[in-house]
Design a protein around this motif. Structure first.
Motif, PDB file in Angstrom:
ATOM      1  N   GLU A  43       0.855  -1.190   0.000  1.00  0.00           N
ATOM      2  CA  GLU A  43       0.000   0.000   0.000  1.00  0.00           C
ATOM      3  C   GLU A  43       0.888   1.235   0.000  1.00  0.00           C
ATOM      4  OE1 GLU A  43      -3.414  -0.011   0.058  1.00  0.00           O
ATOM      5  OE2 GLU A  43      -3.415  -2.190  -0.022  1.00  0.00           O
ATOM      6  N   THR A  44       0.419   2.327  -0.600  1.00  0.00           N
ATOM      7  CA  THR A  44       1.240   3.532  -0.679  1.00  0.00           C
ATOM      8  C   THR A  44       1.451   4.194   0.677  1.00  0.00           C
ATOM      9  OG1 THR A  44      -0.729   4.780  -1.301  1.00  0.00           O
ATOM     10  CG2 THR A  44       0.734   4.074  -3.081  1.00  0.00           C
ATOM     11  N   GLU A  45       0.555   3.988   1.628  1.00  0.00           N
ATOM     12  CA  GLU A  45       0.720   4.579   2.954  1.00  0.00           C
ATOM     13  C   GLU A  45       1.630   3.747   3.849  1.00  0.00           C
ATOM     14  OE1 GLU A  45      -2.516   3.931   1.787  1.00  0.00           O
ATOM     15  OE2 GLU A  45      -2.729   5.929   0.964  1.00  0.00           O
ATOM     16  N   GLU A  74       4.910   1.809   5.252  1.00  0.00           N
ATOM     17  CA  GLU A  74       6.369   1.944   5.323  1.00  0.00           C
ATOM     18  C   GLU A  74       6.924   0.699   5.980  1.00  0.00           C
ATOM     19  OE1 GLU A  74       7.522   5.335   7.589  1.00  0.00           O
ATOM     20  OE2 GLU A  74       6.780   6.760   6.120  1.00  0.00           O
ATOM     21  N   LYS A  94       9.181   2.113   0.721  1.00  0.00           N
ATOM     22  CA  LYS A  94       7.843   2.660   0.506  1.00  0.00           C
ATOM     23  C   LYS A  94       7.413   2.342  -0.924  1.00  0.00           C
ATOM     24  CE  LYS A  94       8.043   6.715   3.531  1.00  0.00           C
ATOM     25  NZ  LYS A  94       7.818   8.170   3.592  1.00  0.00           N
ATOM     26  N   LEU A  95       6.126   2.177  -1.103  1.00  0.00           N
ATOM     27  CA  LEU A  95       5.544   1.981  -2.422  1.00  0.00           C
ATOM     28  C   LEU A  95       5.058   3.338  -2.909  1.00  0.00           C
ATOM     29  CD1 LEU A  95       4.565  -0.173  -4.549  1.00  0.00           C
ATOM     30  CD2 LEU A  95       2.372  -0.055  -3.369  1.00  0.00           C
ATOM     31  N   ILE A  96       5.479   3.708  -4.117  1.00  0.00           N
ATOM     32  CA  ILE A  96       4.998   4.979  -4.665  1.00  0.00           C
ATOM     33  C   ILE A  96       4.308   4.711  -5.996  1.00  0.00           C
ATOM     34  CG2 ILE A  96       6.744   6.367  -3.507  1.00  0.00           C
ATOM     35  CD1 ILE A  96       8.157   6.632  -6.189  1.00  0.00           C
ATOM     36  N   THR A  97       3.388   5.584  -6.336  1.00  0.00           N
ATOM     37  CA  THR A  97       2.640   5.485  -7.583  1.00  0.00           C
ATOM     38  C   THR A  97       2.887   6.756  -8.386  1.00  0.00           C
ATOM     39  OG1 THR A  97       0.938   4.174  -6.489  1.00  0.00           O
ATOM     40  CG2 THR A  97       0.351   5.172  -8.589  1.00  0.00           C
ATOM     41  N   ARG A 135      -0.849   4.411 -14.517  1.00  0.00           N
ATOM     42  CA  ARG A 135      -0.306   4.474 -13.159  1.00  0.00           C
ATOM     43  C   ARG A 135       0.698   3.354 -12.992  1.00  0.00           C
ATOM     44  NH1 ARG A 135      -3.415   6.926  -8.490  1.00  0.00           N
ATOM     45  NH2 ARG A 135      -2.625   8.852  -9.278  1.00  0.00           N
ATOM     46  N   GLN A 166       3.584   1.580 -10.303  1.00  0.00           N
ATOM     47  CA  GLN A 166       3.977   1.489  -8.900  1.00  0.00           C
ATOM     48  C   GLN A 166       5.405   0.967  -8.804  1.00  0.00           C
ATOM     49  OE1 GLN A 166       0.958  -0.897  -6.922  1.00  0.00           O
ATOM     50  NE2 GLN A 166      -0.044   0.985  -6.245  1.00  0.00           N
TER      51      GLN A 166
END
Length: 177
Positions: free
Chosen positions: A68-70, A72, A90-93, A101, A103
């Motif tokens: 999930e992007t939130e 860590e 962290k996952l970023i999009t 999009r 990821q």
């Protein structure tokens, strides 16, 4: 970690082939120096990861990448030359120019020796500072006791003189208590 992460994320863009690239250098030179102690890696699905120069030819193996992007994740990973590094993943999009999009898992790491050395230095500084504070407070307390009880010593000597019959009464200025 977060400052380096945000700086790296701000440098991410897509080239004319629609592939992810890092457009610039991070401000800390340790990312550019071979085995410099600070490392980053971007895991790109379907291709080889993009890595900092400091990783040289090594790749970081993230055991449980965020989903999930939130989210860590912080791990102790095996880094270059079998060193232990503390890492933040962290996952970023990001939207590519085609509007898709994408990821990516971004990992920032620091050599555990750097953290240990900083903690040791801090511990030494705080220990010496607290030791000095202890000595100052101890000296102040002893001085307060010695000088604060000095008038009581004069009263004690006067009372001893009356008991011994050397004086009929105490003379001098004393507190009314």
């Amino acid at each position: 970690f977060n400052t380096h992460f945000e700086q790296l994320a701000s440098l991410l863009t897509f080239d004319e082939k629609n592939e992810l690239v890092v457009d610039g250098e991070l401000s800390d030179p340790r990312f550019s120096k071979q085995f410099g102690g600070l490392y980053w890696q971007i895991d790109v699905p379907g291709s080889a990861p993009i890595r900092s120069r400091s990783l040289w030819d090594e790749t970081l193996s993230v055991p449980t990448p965020p989903s999930e992007t939130e989210e860590e994740h912080i791990h102790a990973l095996t880094g270059p030359n079998d060193t232990t590094i503390l890492s933040l993943e962290k996952l970023i999009t990001i939207d590519n120019p085609a509007g898709q999009r994408k990821q990516f898992v971004v990992t920032i790491g620091i050599d555990n020796k750097s953290v240990s050395n900083a903690l040791t230095g801090f511990s030494e500084d705080i220990t010496s500072g607290l030791g000095l504070l202890y000595l100052v407070l101890l000296g102040s307390s002893l001085g307060l006791i010695f000088f604060g009880l000095k008038p009581l010593e004069a009263i004690r000597q006067g009372m001893e003189a009356i008991r011994a019959g050397k004086q009929p009464r105490m003379s001098g200025t004393f507190p009314s208590e």
